[in-house]
Write a protein that holds these residues in place. Structure first.
Motif, mmCIF file in Angstrom:
data_model
loop_
_atom_site.group_PDB
_atom_site.id
_atom_site.type_symbol
_atom_site.label_atom_id
_atom_site.label_comp_id
_atom_site.label_asym_id
_atom_site.label_seq_id
_atom_site.Cartn_x
_atom_site.Cartn_y
_atom_site.Cartn_z
ATOM 1 N N LYS A 1 -10.354 3.226 -4.437
ATOM 2 C CA LYS A 1 -9.169 3.890 -3.904
ATOM 3 C C LYS A 1 -9.573 4.951 -2.895
ATOM 4 O O LYS A 1 -10.712 5.415 -2.870
ATOM 5 C CB LYS A 1 -8.324 4.519 -5.011
ATOM 6 C CG LYS A 1 -8.985 5.674 -5.746
ATOM 7 C CD LYS A 1 -8.028 6.261 -6.787
ATOM 8 C CE LYS A 1 -8.683 7.431 -7.536
ATOM 9 N NZ LYS A 1 -7.752 8.030 -8.532
ATOM 10 N N GLU B 1 -3.866 -8.833 -5.615
ATOM 11 C CA GLU B 1 -2.714 -7.955 -5.572
ATOM 12 C C GLU B 1 -3.082 -6.517 -5.921
ATOM 13 O O GLU B 1 -4.050 -6.258 -6.629
ATOM 14 C CB GLU B 1 -1.638 -8.483 -6.526
ATOM 15 C CG GLU B 1 -1.172 -9.884 -6.136
ATOM 16 C CD GLU B 1 -0.254 -10.499 -7.174
ATOM 17 O OE1 GLU B 1 -0.145 -9.912 -8.269
ATOM 18 O OE2 GLU B 1 0.354 -11.534 -6.888
ATOM 19 N N GLY B 2 -2.286 -5.579 -5.409
ATOM 20 C CA GLY B 2 -2.505 -4.171 -5.702
ATOM 21 C C GLY B 2 -1.750 -3.290 -4.733
ATOM 22 O O GLY B 2 -1.039 -3.763 -3.832
ATOM 23 N N THR B 3 -1.907 -1.973 -4.913
ATOM 24 C CA THR B 3 -1.224 -0.988 -4.077
ATOM 25 C C THR B 3 -1.943 -0.837 -2.740
ATOM 26 O O THR B 3 -3.167 -0.741 -2.687
ATOM 27 C CB THR B 3 -1.172 0.371 -4.791
ATOM 28 O OG1 THR B 3 -0.420 0.225 -5.993
ATOM 29 C CG2 THR B 3 -0.522 1.422 -3.913
ATOM 30 N N GLU C 1 0.548 4.595 -1.398
ATOM 31 C CA GLU C 1 1.532 5.131 -2.335
ATOM 32 C C GLU C 1 1.508 6.652 -2.345
ATOM 33 O O GLU C 1 0.455 7.277 -2.376
ATOM 34 C CB GLU C 1 1.267 4.631 -3.752
ATOM 35 C CG GLU C 1 2.279 5.163 -4.775
ATOM 36 C CD GLU C 1 2.053 4.638 -6.179
ATOM 37 O OE1 GLU C 1 2.997 4.697 -6.998
ATOM 38 O OE2 GLU C 1 0.934 4.160 -6.457
ATOM 39 N N SER D 1 3.184 8.665 -5.029
ATOM 40 C CA SER D 1 3.857 8.392 -6.291
ATOM 41 C C SER D 1 5.140 9.211 -6.427
ATOM 42 O O SER D 1 5.164 10.406 -6.153
ATOM 43 C CB SER D 1 2.918 8.702 -7.457
ATOM 44 O OG SER D 1 3.542 8.418 -8.685
ATOM 45 N N LYS E 1 6.058 3.563 -1.892
ATOM 46 C CA LYS E 1 4.956 2.691 -2.281
ATOM 47 C C LYS E 1 5.039 1.381 -1.505
ATOM 48 O O LYS E 1 6.083 0.727 -1.482
ATOM 49 C CB LYS E 1 4.984 2.400 -3.781
ATOM 50 C CG LYS E 1 3.842 1.516 -4.265
ATOM 51 C CD LYS E 1 3.914 1.314 -5.777
ATOM 52 C CE LYS E 1 2.788 0.449 -6.298
ATOM 53 N NZ LYS E 1 2.866 0.274 -7.772
ATOM 54 N N ALA F 1 3.088 -2.247 -1.409
ATOM 55 C CA ALA F 1 2.170 -2.975 -2.290
ATOM 56 C C ALA F 1 2.233 -4.467 -2.013
ATOM 57 O O ALA F 1 3.155 -4.976 -1.362
ATOM 58 C CB ALA F 1 2.513 -2.690 -3.757
ATOM 59 N N ASN G 1 2.282 -7.676 -4.323
ATOM 60 C CA ASN G 1 2.441 -8.164 -5.695
ATOM 61 C C ASN G 1 3.173 -9.497 -5.690
ATOM 62 O O ASN G 1 4.059 -9.730 -4.852
ATOM 63 C CB ASN G 1 3.225 -7.153 -6.552
ATOM 64 C CG ASN G 1 2.388 -5.940 -6.918
ATOM 65 O OD1 ASN G 1 1.205 -6.064 -7.239
ATOM 66 N ND2 ASN G 1 2.989 -4.760 -6.842
ATOM 67 N N SER H 1 8.818 0.297 -1.960
ATOM 68 C CA SER H 1 9.671 1.071 -2.864
ATOM 69 C C SER H 1 9.930 2.443 -2.275
ATOM 70 O O SER H 1 9.024 3.088 -1.735
ATOM 71 C CB SER H 1 9.012 1.230 -4.233
ATOM 72 O OG SER H 1 8.800 -0.023 -4.838
ATOM 73 N N GLU I 1 -5.373 1.450 -4.429
ATOM 74 C CA GLU I 1 -5.615 1.495 -5.871
ATOM 75 C C GLU I 1 -5.255 0.152 -6.502
ATOM 76 O O GLU I 1 -4.128 -0.330 -6.373
ATOM 77 C CB GLU I 1 -4.813 2.623 -6.519
ATOM 78 C CG GLU I 1 -5.198 2.872 -7.957
ATOM 79 C CD GLU I 1 -4.677 4.202 -8.475
ATOM 80 O OE1 GLU I 1 -5.268 4.741 -9.433
ATOM 81 O OE2 GLU I 1 -3.676 4.708 -7.913
ATOM 82 N N PHE J 1 -6.229 -2.623 -5.520
ATOM 83 C CA PHE J 1 -6.158 -3.622 -4.448
ATOM 84 C C PHE J 1 -7.529 -4.241 -4.213
ATOM 85 O O PHE J 1 -8.551 -3.583 -4.343
ATOM 86 C CB PHE J 1 -5.656 -2.937 -3.180
ATOM 87 C CG PHE J 1 -5.537 -3.820 -1.973
ATOM 88 C CD1 PHE J 1 -4.424 -4.611 -1.789
ATOM 89 C CD2 PHE J 1 -6.535 -3.836 -1.010
ATOM 90 C CE1 PHE J 1 -4.300 -5.405 -0.660
ATOM 91 C CE2 PHE J 1 -6.431 -4.628 0.116
ATOM 92 C CZ PHE J 1 -5.311 -5.420 0.287
#
Length: 678
Positions: free
Chosen positions: A309, A336-338, A341, A343, A347, A349, A351, A358, A420, A422
């Motif tokens: 990360k 897959e992963g972030t 972001e 938080s 975000k 990502a 997925n 988001s 993170e 990813f």
């Protein structure tokens, strides 16, 4: 064991008796005493019943210093010395003296400090009469009464030297903030006579550190600066700083040795214009600049393993972007992963094989898998936009998912994290506190930015990043945002990056044909760039130009001529007569025609004009305020055979287009919209 007997005469009526005896000096002895009755009848019976015994430990050992127990310690601020020792013996004879001797080695002088009995028995003395940069040694001697003889002196094994050397507090090296230097800044507390600056290329062993400068210190000064003007452009360095003080001929260095990564990113600019052979401006042409082989700053990306990360240090980044934000990155995902972001706020990502964005509690997903938009083994550009009313996801500059915004968010102090969980590569991350529009995304996603664009809060090209740190190159005015961060379990790659066709340095010509490609980086003694114009099927003279950008030539003007055009010449007259119309301008596909000096092309006093029109199918219109033209001012022609036959537009003429590659004359009649004296 030695036994002696002493007879004491009994005296009637006396109830208390004493007995004195001599004890040898310097001894520690144990005595046993018993009292018995003698010279009386039945003495044994009496003694068995009434005899008494006692014991006594007696020491006549004089108070002294325990061998090896004297030590001298300098306090943390180097202002006082504390001397400690241990004692033994119980006798303090009359007239005894305890003397602590302080020897100044530097000046070869001696001072005797007489201690009281209480000071001596405390086992500690604080000496505040010491001078900076003088070396001291201590010894302690007890001098008893003559009967006790001479006691040995005990010396401290340590020598101490109080200094006024300070502490280094902070040290930073510039991260490409200036093109001609690397600025070093540090802070200190206390006194330093000078500072030594060392440098090595990043990644080289510490043995490669070489001294590059020595700067003077000042006890009244805390903040210092130094400009490294000899840093090679494009090279990432490790810098090291030490503080020094000369004390009594000895060179003393600070306990701290601070380091930081620094580099300079000198850049140049390419300016110019693209015009037709007539000098008329060409708008919308793309002009690209690409470093030739073996030169230029090599691009880098970060490669993530799923346990990697990137974390931005500044927890306030994007904190104010509650109403609008844009997150952008080039990515090549393998799992897959972030991607990006903050938080609790935003975000982006990857997925379920789809791209997700988001904003607070609301999530927007692409309708199709990423592989259905682009090849899975290629880099792809993602833009996630949150406006006050909508959420939009763009892939390679095209909107692919959109929804009305329903969730509101509040700012927080969570740090921005990238990659993170990813797996794959991430490059060219841009974070904005504004919602970019579709046109800006389409024109800028595949080209490098300058870094000072409005709303840009962080810009990570990663080209100067290292395995454990990455750097922000965005700025506003003369102040850099410096939203740097820490890299965890990642590696940099100069091969796993977007292709030059996907991401490069470029610009589009404006209405006046002008363009500018700014902040082209160069390395070493310079970088040669190939400048190439493109616009559909158009051909240019020349097709490409080479320019060397270095410290002696940081700005170049490169003009191009579009040879893919033809001239239209004609005359504009008022309808029903031979009166010319002056000041009529023209628009090709809605773009006003300009000459090579950025002046709008207009008809002259005779109503005559000559304009250049690109090859292909275009709409050409005459324009003059408060006037109306036949056919809306559109110029028309019949299909091309050998030479176009141009006709005047009428009110019933079809939509006008010009499809020709030769020069021709065209007369256009018009009716004024308002009464004219012409």
């Amino acid at each position: 064991m030695e036994t002696t007997t002493q007879n004491i005469k009994y005296m009637a009526g006396k109830t208390a008796y004493s007995y004195e005896f001599d004890v040898p000096l310097g001894k520690s002895l144990n005595y046993e005493f018993s009292i018995k009755r003698s010279h009386t009848g039945n003495s044994d019976v009496w003694n068995n019943a009434f005899s008494k015994s006692t014991s006594l430990d007696v020491s006549t050992k004089h108070s002294n210093v325990t061998a090896g127990s004297v030590h001298a310690v300098l306090d943390e601020e180097a202002k006082t010395a504390t001397i400690t020792w241990q004692t033994n013996g119980d006798t303090w004879s009359s007239g005894t003296k305890a003397v602590l001797t302080r020897l100044n080695v530097t000046s070869n002088t001696t001072d005797n400090i007489e201690l009281s009995k209480e000071e001596f028995l405390s086992g500690k003395y604080v000496d505040d009469m010491i001078m900076v940069c003088n070396e001291y040694r201590y010894r302690l001697t007890v001098k008893p009464a003559e009967a006790y003889g001479t006691l040995p002196t005990v010396a401290a094994p340590e020598s101490i030297m109080p200094t006024s050397i300070g502490n280094l507090v902070a040290f930073t090296a510039g991260k490409g903030y200036y093109s001609d230097r690397v600025e070093l800044a540090w802070s200190s507390k206390g006194n330093f006579e000078r500072f030594v600056i060392n440098r090595k290329e990043h990644g080289a062993p510490d043995t490669d550190y070489k001294q590059i400068a020595v700067t003077e210190g000042n006890e009244a000064q805390n903040d210092y600066y130094y400009n490294d003007v000899n840093a090679v452009p494009g090279v990432v360095y490790d810098y090291q700083i030490k503080g020094q003080v000369m004390c009594s001929g000895n060179l003393l260095e600070s306990d701290e040795v601070l380091t930081d990564v620094g580099f300079r990113t000198p850049t140049g600019d390419i300016y110019g214009r693209v015009t037709f052979e007539s000098g008329q401006a060409v708008s919308g042409a793309k002009v690209s600049a690409e470093a030739t082989d073996g030169s230029g700053v090599p691009g880098k990306s970060y490669v993530f393993t799923g346990a990697s990360k990137l974390t931005v240090d500044n927890d306030q980044l994007l904190n104010d972007a509650t109403q609008a934000a844009t997150l952008q990155a080039w990515v090549r995902p393998t799992a897959e992963g972030t991607i990006i972001e903050k938080s609790g706020m935003y975000k982006l990502a990857y997925n379920d094989k789809k791209i997700e964005f988001s904003a607070g509690t609301q999530m927007l997903k692409t309708p199709k898998k990423l592989s259905e938009f682009v090849s899975s083994d290629q880099f792809v550009h993602l833009s996630a936009v949150a406006s006050a009313t909508h959420l939009i996801i763009y892939i390679n500059g095209q909107a692919v998912a959109e929804a009305e915004r329903t969730a509101q968010i509040t700012g927080n102090n969570n740090k921005v994290v990238m990659g993170e969980g990813f797996e794959g590569a991430i490059d060219e991350v841009r974070l904005w506190n504004k919602a970019l529009n579709a046109d800006t995304i389409a024109s800028d996603y595949n080209r490098y930015l300058v870094g000072n664009e409005d709303g840009l809060q962080a810009y990570y090209t990663f080209d100067y990043s290292v395995d454990d740190a990455f750097y922000d190159i965005s700025y506003k005015g003369t102040k850099y945002n410096m939203n740097h961060g820490v890299a965890t379990n990642v590696t940099t790659s100069s091969k796993d990056i977007p292709t030059s066709a996907q991401l490069g340095y470029s610009s589009y010509t404006a209405k006046d044909g002008s363009y500018q490609i700014r902040s082209l980086p160069y390395t070493g003694n310079g970088t040669t760039y190939m400048i190439v114009p493109t616009l559909g099927i158009h051909q240019f003279a020349s097709a490409k130009e080479l320019r060397l950008i270095n410290s002696q030539a940081q700005s170049h003007t490169v003009n191009f001529t579009d040879k893919s055009s033809f001239n239209i010449s004609g005359k504009v007259m008022y309808k029903g007569g031979n009166v010319p119309v002056e000041g009529v301008s023209f628009a090709v596909d809605g773009v006003t025609v300009m000459d090579g000096k950025s002046n709008i092309v207009k008809t002259d006093a005779h109503g005559q004009f000559t304009i250049s029109v690109p090859v292909g199918q275009h709409e050409v219109k005459a324009v003059l305020a408060n006037h109306t033209f036949e056919n809306g001012g559109k110029l028309t022609n019949r299909p091309i055979r050998s030479k176009p036959a141009v006709s005047c537009p009428t009110a019933t003429a079809p939509t006008a287009t010009i499809r020709t590659t030769t020069t021709d004359s065209k007369s256009l009649t018009l009716q004024p919209y308002v009464t004219s004296d012409a």
